[in-house]
Design a protein around this motif. Structure first.
Motif, PDB file in Angstrom:
ATOM      1  N   ARG A   1       8.079  -0.305  12.166  1.00  0.00           N
ATOM      2  CA  ARG A   1       6.712  -0.783  12.366  1.00  0.00           C
ATOM      3  C   ARG A   1       5.791   0.414  12.205  1.00  0.00           C
ATOM      4  O   ARG A   1       6.087   1.499  12.688  1.00  0.00           O
ATOM      5  CB  ARG A   1       6.525  -1.382  13.752  1.00  0.00           C
ATOM      6  N   ALA A   2       4.676   0.185  11.532  1.00  0.00           N
ATOM      7  CA  ALA A   2       3.710   1.267  11.352  1.00  0.00           C
ATOM      8  C   ALA A   2       2.312   0.684  11.241  1.00  0.00           C
ATOM      9  O   ALA A   2       2.126  -0.434  10.763  1.00  0.00           O
ATOM     10  CB  ALA A   2       4.040   2.082  10.102  1.00  0.00           C
ATOM     11  N   GLY A   3       1.361   1.457  11.680  1.00  0.00           N
ATOM     12  CA  GLY A   3      -0.042   1.116  11.506  1.00  0.00           C
ATOM     13  C   GLY A   3      -0.705   2.256  10.754  1.00  0.00           C
ATOM     14  O   GLY A   3      -0.333   3.422  10.917  1.00  0.00           O
ATOM     15  N   PHE A   4      -1.647   1.932   9.897  1.00  0.00           N
ATOM     16  CA  PHE A   4      -2.356   2.982   9.159  1.00  0.00           C
ATOM     17  C   PHE A   4      -3.831   2.629   9.087  1.00  0.00           C
ATOM     18  O   PHE A   4      -4.219   1.463   9.154  1.00  0.00           O
ATOM     19  CB  PHE A   4      -1.762   3.190   7.762  1.00  0.00           C
ATOM     20  N   ARG A   5      -4.634   3.674   8.960  1.00  0.00           N
ATOM     21  CA  ARG A   5      -6.085   3.481   8.905  1.00  0.00           C
ATOM     22  C   ARG A   5      -6.708   4.559   8.031  1.00  0.00           C
ATOM     23  O   ARG A   5      -6.339   5.717   8.093  1.00  0.00           O
ATOM     24  CB  ARG A   5      -6.665   3.555  10.308  1.00  0.00           C
TER      25      ARG A   5
ATOM     26  N   GLY B   1     -13.618  11.438   6.102  1.00  0.00           N
ATOM     27  CA  GLY B   1     -13.124  12.778   6.367  1.00  0.00           C
ATOM     28  C   GLY B   1     -14.225  13.673   6.888  1.00  0.00           C
ATOM     29  O   GLY B   1     -15.283  13.214   7.321  1.00  0.00           O
ATOM     30  N   ASP B   2     -13.986  14.975   6.816  1.00  0.00           N
ATOM     31  CA  ASP B   2     -14.925  15.960   7.338  1.00  0.00           C
ATOM     32  C   ASP B   2     -16.151  16.157   6.455  1.00  0.00           C
ATOM     33  O   ASP B   2     -17.205  16.538   6.936  1.00  0.00           O
ATOM     34  CB  ASP B   2     -14.218  17.305   7.533  1.00  0.00           C
ATOM     35  N   GLY B   3     -16.017  15.922   5.170  1.00  0.00           N
ATOM     36  CA  GLY B   3     -17.138  16.125   4.253  1.00  0.00           C
ATOM     37  C   GLY B   3     -17.429  14.879   3.450  1.00  0.00           C
ATOM     38  O   GLY B   3     -16.754  13.858   3.590  1.00  0.00           O
ATOM     39  N   PRO B   4     -18.450  14.959   2.590  1.00  0.00           N
ATOM     40  CA  PRO B   4     -18.767  13.805   1.736  1.00  0.00           C
ATOM     41  C   PRO B   4     -17.617  13.551   0.756  1.00  0.00           C
ATOM     42  O   PRO B   4     -16.979  14.481   0.284  1.00  0.00           O
ATOM     43  CB  PRO B   4     -20.040  14.233   1.009  1.00  0.00           C
ATOM     44  N   ASP B   5     -17.368  12.288   0.486  1.00  0.00           N
ATOM     45  CA  ASP B   5     -16.294  11.887  -0.419  1.00  0.00           C
ATOM     46  C   ASP B   5     -14.929  12.410   0.011  1.00  0.00           C
ATOM     47  O   ASP B   5     -14.096  12.752  -0.825  1.00  0.00           O
ATOM     48  CB  ASP B   5     -16.601  12.295  -1.861  1.00  0.00           C
ATOM     49  N   GLU B   6     -14.701  12.496   1.312  1.00  0.00           N
ATOM     50  CA  GLU B   6     -13.399  12.866   1.849  1.00  0.00           C
ATOM     51  C   GLU B   6     -12.939  11.790   2.816  1.00  0.00           C
ATOM     52  O   GLU B   6     -13.752  11.120   3.446  1.00  0.00           O
ATOM     53  CB  GLU B   6     -13.463  14.212   2.575  1.00  0.00           C
ATOM     54  N   SER B   7     -11.631  11.623   2.914  1.00  0.00           N
ATOM     55  CA  SER B   7     -11.050  10.592   3.780  1.00  0.00           C
ATOM     56  C   SER B   7      -9.887  11.171   4.564  1.00  0.00           C
ATOM     57  O   SER B   7      -9.330  12.208   4.219  1.00  0.00           O
ATOM     58  CB  SER B   7     -10.521   9.426   2.939  1.00  0.00           C
ATOM     59  N   ARG B   8      -9.529  10.440   5.592  1.00  0.00           N
ATOM     60  CA  ARG B   8      -8.323  10.718   6.363  1.00  0.00           C
ATOM     61  C   ARG B   8      -7.517   9.429   6.441  1.00  0.00           C
ATOM     62  O   ARG B   8      -8.070   8.369   6.693  1.00  0.00           O
ATOM     63  CB  ARG B   8      -8.654  11.178   7.773  1.00  0.00           C
ATOM     64  N   VAL B   9      -6.222   9.569   6.230  1.00  0.00           N
ATOM     65  CA  VAL B   9      -5.308   8.449   6.402  1.00  0.00           C
ATOM     66  C   VAL B   9      -4.443   8.786   7.609  1.00  0.00           C
ATOM     67  O   VAL B   9      -3.719   9.781   7.597  1.00  0.00           O
ATOM     68  CB  VAL B   9      -4.420   8.224   5.157  1.00  0.00           C
ATOM     69  N   SER B  10      -4.547   7.976   8.648  1.00  0.00           N
ATOM     70  CA  SER B  10      -3.744   8.165   9.857  1.00  0.00           C
ATOM     71  C   SER B  10      -2.634   7.132   9.874  1.00  0.00           C
ATOM     72  O   SER B  10      -2.870   5.952   9.613  1.00  0.00           O
ATOM     73  CB  SER B  10      -4.601   7.984  11.111  1.00  0.00           C
TER      74      SER B  10
END
Length: 191
Positions: free
Chosen positions: A93-97, A101-110
């Motif tokens: 089982r896993a959840g992701f979101r 991110g920290d700057g423009p046009d940046e993301s984080r996948v948790s």
């Protein structure tokens, strides 16, 4: 039990990252040794993953269900399966979101998840789980970043020589492209 808690920084906007991580075929393309199988009427699908533990390779087959909440850019995954010889069964089982991110046009996948194993290979898989998860996260991250960047993306260079080579290639390609001011000057100068 194997616990997974990873956070991946991606230099692309959250919308683009979500397009990739919400697509099973795109995610499978980011995982070495993974293949997508048949889709079922209930929305689940079959998948396989070949994992290397030292000199040994183990193939796992699973039935995977994916539940997505597009407005929140989050999803949940549930998988159940066994290894190719039937000696080890697992549930995962896993959840992701995807978040900004920290700057423009940046993301984080948790990603948070757990895998429970039962059977004769369970001790072997669990003993090498930390190194395996780290390696797979690095490989997945590199592929995700490349896919989010688009078709002209290049795999991230390794080491100083690779970074120098990538910089030199970008430098030469910029020098070879004619600038708009030079084009207009040459086209207008002949009249």
């Amino acid at each position: 039990m194997i616990s997974i808690a990873e956070e991946i920084a991606v230099p692309s906007p959250p919308k683009r990252v979500w397009e990739i991580v919400s697509s099973p075929s795109e995610v499978v393309a980011c995982i070495n040794g993974a293949e997508l199988g048949e889709a079922h009427d209930d929305g689940s699908f079959d998948g396989t993953l070949v994992v290397k533990f030292g000199a040994m390779k183990v193939a796992f087959a699973a039935r995977v269900a994916l539940d997505l909440t597009e407005s929140e850019h989050e999803g949940r995954l549930a998988a159940r399966g066994k290894d190719g010889q039937g000696g080890t069964r697992f549930t995962a089982r896993a959840g992701f979101r995807v978040t900004e991110g920290d700057g423009p046009d940046e993301s984080r996948v948790s990603v948070l998840g757990e895998v429970q194993l039962k059977g004769r290979l369970a001790p072997l898989v669990e003993s090498g789980a930390g190194a395996l998860v780290s390696r797979m996260t690095r490989e997945f991250s590199a592929q995700l970043i490349q896919r989010c960047a688009g078709a002209e993306a290049v795999a991230p260079p390794l080491g100083p020589l690779g970074r120098l080579r990538a910089w030199w290639t970008r430098f030469l390609s910029r020098r070879q492209k004619p600038s708009p001011s030079r084009d207009s000057a040459t086209s207008g100068g002949g009249r």
